[in-house]
Enzyme design. Structure first.
Site, short mmCIF file in Angstrom:
data_model
loop_
_atom_site.label_atom_id
_atom_site.label_comp_id
_atom_site.label_asym_id
_atom_site.label_seq_id
_atom_site.Cartn_x
_atom_site.Cartn_y
_atom_site.Cartn_z
N LYS A 118 0.83 -1.21 0.00
CA LYS A 118 0.00 0.00 0.00
C LYS A 118 0.87 1.26 0.00
CE LYS A 118 -2.06 1.66 3.74
NZ LYS A 118 -1.79 3.12 3.85
N ASP A 136 -6.55 1.39 1.55
CA ASP A 136 -6.48 1.67 2.99
C ASP A 136 -7.83 1.34 3.60
OD1 ASP A 136 -8.18 3.73 2.23
OD2 ASP A 136 -6.93 5.34 3.03
#
Length: 207
Positions: A118, A136
């Site tokens: 991420k 997220d």
């Protein structure tokens, strides 16, 4: 699928080329901000970083930081002990393995301490406009409420969103972050103000 194309179009039309709310002025500051933002709000990170970057204005300065001193600058951030350790390790690796230049490819970024998929994707999205999705907590929630994914992990959810949307992923990622942060909130989603309400069948939807 027609519904998914409509969702994509609505995200892109309601958010005009959105960017992160993290405040940074160079690639070094960006990667630090993104690492600090894990399980922490952008608002909190933006309060921390002005003094942090005064104390450590470059990747070399961060690589030479004393752990306890660094912790004192970021102690209001969640998981600051681990983050301080990883920030120094990350900076040392950039200086030792990459000649002081932060790498701009996924494989090398992920080789750095504290940089998972991420974080790597967000850095590449924000700095390069790369066609990546990053998941997220906001993107995960929005994707599942809109029935774009049933995956149990952020990585698998990312795969679903990438397959569905295909392009403009950098803008769609940030649009979904902002949408989840301000409209499709975890508690008390603002369904009456939502431009996607007619496409949403989530059990969390407020009539």
């Amino acid at each position: 699928m027609k519904r998914n194309l409509e969702i994509k179009h609505l995200f892109l039309s309601h958010f005009d080329k959105p960017v992160t709310e993290l405040k940074f002025s160079n690639l070094y500051e960006l990667i630090v901000c993104v690492m600090l933002s894990a399980q922490c709000t952008d608002k909190r990170v933006n309060l921390i970083t002005p003094e942090l970057f005064k104390a450590y204005p470059s990747i070399k300065d961060l690589a030479n930081a004393r752990l306890n001193s660094l912790k004192s600058y970021i102690q209001s951030c969640s998981f600051f002990n681990n983050k301080a350790t990883n920030l120094i390790k990350m900076a040392k690796a950039v200086c030792e393995d990459f000649g002081g230049e932060i790498p701009l490819n996924e494989k090398d970024l992920k080789s750095l301490a504290g940089v998972g998929q991420k974080t790597a994707h967000v850095v590449l999205i924000e700095w390069c406009g790369a066609n990546f999705m990053a998941v997220d907590t906001h993107v995960f929630r929005v994707a599942h409420r809109l029935d774009l994914s049933k995956a149990k992990t952020p990585e698998a959810t990312e795969e679903d969103l990438t397959r569905i949307f295909k392009d403009n992923l950098n803008y769609l990622h940030q649009a979904m972050v902002l949408f989840g942060r301000y409209t499709c909130k975890a508690k008390n989603p603002l369904c009456e103000q939502c431009f996607l309400a007619h496409l949403c069948k989530s059990k969390d939807k407020k009539a």
